[in-house]
Design an enzyme around this catalytic site. Structure first.
Site, mmCIF file in Angstrom:
data_model
loop_
_atom_site.group_PDB
_atom_site.id
_atom_site.type_symbol
_atom_site.label_atom_id
_atom_site.label_comp_id
_atom_site.label_asym_id
_atom_site.label_seq_id
_atom_site.Cartn_x
_atom_site.Cartn_y
_atom_site.Cartn_z
ATOM 1 C CD GLU A 50 -5.174 -4.423 -4.069
ATOM 2 O OE1 GLU A 50 -5.006 -4.183 -2.810
ATOM 3 O OE2 GLU A 50 -4.037 -4.933 -4.662
ATOM 4 C CG HIS A 67 -5.482 -2.333 0.174
ATOM 5 N ND1 HIS A 67 -4.618 -2.466 -1.067
ATOM 6 C CD2 HIS A 67 -4.919 -1.562 0.890
ATOM 7 C CE1 HIS A 67 -3.564 -1.484 -0.847
ATOM 8 N NE2 HIS A 67 -4.008 -0.785 0.561
ATOM 9 C CB SER A 84 -0.972 -0.017 1.337
ATOM 10 O OG SER A 84 -1.879 0.800 1.171
#
Length: 511
Positions: free
Chosen positions: A310, A409, A198
């Protein structure tokens, strides 16, 4: 009553003085809470990380340091790994190493959290499992939120002609510490792999873009995030400075000196929206596309990918394809028809999830692979994680719906790092199955082999394919993994005229 872990017998010399650590039952040694820079407090708030001050005697690196100042997690969140202390004094790293190792590959983890939260000490990021496999694992900390990424005209004037990106400077400072000291822990300073998910993945890409990080790592792994694709790229300095002034006004401060005197919790609680990454002219000098197209990136092998379900901009509830068409027209305008034709799954929620994913994180990762292949000499390897974790019956979370979340995610992280047990640390949330163990073995083997030699291999796949834009393939990660065509690779060009469809050197018509 708790019993302290035995101390590692021989103190180790590092920048600042001598440290000792602890020996774990797994026969891994750990040094926790090792300082790599001076505490960024008082007059050092919003300054580049400064050298640590030497200490006398032996520093006992036997416990985690506080995480950087940020909002805290609730105990009913999906990723809750226990309460952590927080502080502005947070520039520390954690090291795990197998006993009596020498010139082992080094894997450095950079946490995610939108550049707003994150910790080097969370159980799902533990370095112990991979250290048991023969590598030196390091987790670094960096300032987050406004305390890590504020740009302001006064900061620009007192610095190097730009401001912001202090959290990125922390990462670079930690990597320099690793280069200078990791051999004393059995690691090879010339074989460092940076890994992040991320915002951590975005950090990995930004470090690849930054001349200030040149020579500090040999390989890079990015999981679900990059500054490519025009969505989350760095902000021009003037825009970021204006945001800093708006924050100052919101907080009722008259100057930078007033801002530095405010309690840190007031600053982290401010509502003013800011773009975290700034083109400051020092750490970051342009967009990802500009930097790579000039061949100015740190040219290292990359292993990158994303998860099936995601997205950074999901659609709202959808009853059927008609509802999807309405939302697509609102979001994509004249391109909606072509996009709906390319994503023709009759299951509207599935088509919507695929569109939302590929318009955001999918495009970010595809562009990263494409620009590295076009403008670098080192290969790119790619993956697509599809496993929906098996949840314990009846489990509920405050921020996570097991019924709809799919391969979410960050859901791939515990497989890469062999930390699936962390999700059952305080209550049973996952009912792991044999397929999860085989997937963990597949993924962690790929990461370890990539760190050792720059090319991932794994039990089922063998050698992973290098990315080739003419026949784009990746590894489909599931309990039974396989090589497959990159899903919708060419369709991603529909989402932006400046993305893959018009990437320099790739004039092949879209499928």
């Amino acid at each position: 009553m708790t019993v302290a872990a035995p101390v590692v017998a021989k103190p180790i010399a590092v920048d600042g003085g001598l440290i000792d650590g602890i020996s774990l039952p797994s026969r891994v040694d750990a040094w926790l809470g090792v300082p790599f820079a001076a505490p960024p407090v008082r007059d050092l708030r919003w300054k580049p990380p400064q050298p640590i001050q030497r200490w006398n005697g032996v520093f006992h690196a036997d416990r985690f340091a506080p995480e950087c100042l940020q909002p805290l997690r609730g105990s009913l969140q999906n990723h809750y790994f226990g309460n952590e202390a927080i502080s502005e004094d947070c520039l520390y790293l954690n090291i795990w190493a197998p006993k009596a190792t020498h010139k082992a590959p080094v894997i450095v983890w950079i946490y995610g959290g939108g550049f707003q939260i994150g910790s080097a000490s969370m159980a799902n990021y533990s370095g112990e499992p991979l250290a048991k496999a023969g590598v030196v694992r390091v987790n670094l900390a960096y300032r987050v939120g406004t305390l890590g990424f504020l740009a302001h005209p006064e900061l620009t004037r007192e610095g190097h002609g730009g401001s912001g990106n202090y959290g990125l400077m922390d990462q670079i400072s930690a990597l320099k510490w690793i280069r200078n000291n990791i051999a004393n822990f059995g690691g090879d300073p010339n074989n460092v792999t940076i890994v992040g998910q991320s915002a951590g993945s975005m950090s990995v890409a930004l470090l690849q873009m930054s001349a200030a990080a040149k020579g500090l790592f040999a390989r890079a792994v990015g999981m679900s995030g990059s500054p490519f694709g025009g969505m989350l790229g760095p902000t021009p300095l003037a825009t970021a400075e204006a945001q800093g002034l708006s924050l100052q006004k919101e907080l009722g401060a008259r100057s930078l000196a007033d801002l530095r005197a405010l309690p840190g919790d007031r600053i982290t609680a401010a509502a003013m929206r800011r773009d975290p990454i700034t083109i400051d002219g020092h750490v970051i000098t342009g967009t990802a596309e500009q930097t790579f197209s000039k061949g100015q990136q740190n040219d290292v092998p990359i292993l990158i990918g994303y998860t099936r379900d995601e997205s950074f901009r999901p659609f709202g509830p959808l009853a059927d394809r008609g509802a999807l068409a309405d939302q697509a027209k609102t979001r994509f305008g004249a391109k909606a028809g072509a996009i709906l034709s390319a994503y023709a799954d009759a299951d509207a929620p599935r088509a919507a999830a695929d569109i939302a994913r590929d318009a955001t994180v999918g495009r970010q990762m595809a562009d990263w692979a494409s620009y590295q292949q076009r403008f670098g000499t080192q290969p790119a390897f790619a993956y697509f994680f599809t496993r929906r974790q098996p949840y314990a019956p009846g489990i509920r979370f405050s921020d996570h719906d097991p019924e709809t979340v799919g391969a979410y995610h960050s859901g791939d992280v515990p497989y890469w790092l062999r930390t699936r047990g962390s999700l059952n640390l305080f209550r049973l949330t996952r009912a792991w199955e044999p397929g999860d163990l085989s997937l963990e073995q597949e993924m962690s083997a790929a990461l370890l082999s990539f760190a050792r030699g720059g090319a991932p291999t794994s039990p089922t796949i063998g050698k992973w394919p290098k990315f080739d834009p003419q026949t784009p393939r990746l590894v489909w990660l599931a309990p039974t993994s396989r090589i497959m065509a990159w899903p919708h690779y060419r369709d991603m060009g529909l989402f932006d005229t400046a993305s893959i469809a018009t990437r320099p050197g790739d004039a092949r018509p879209r499928d």
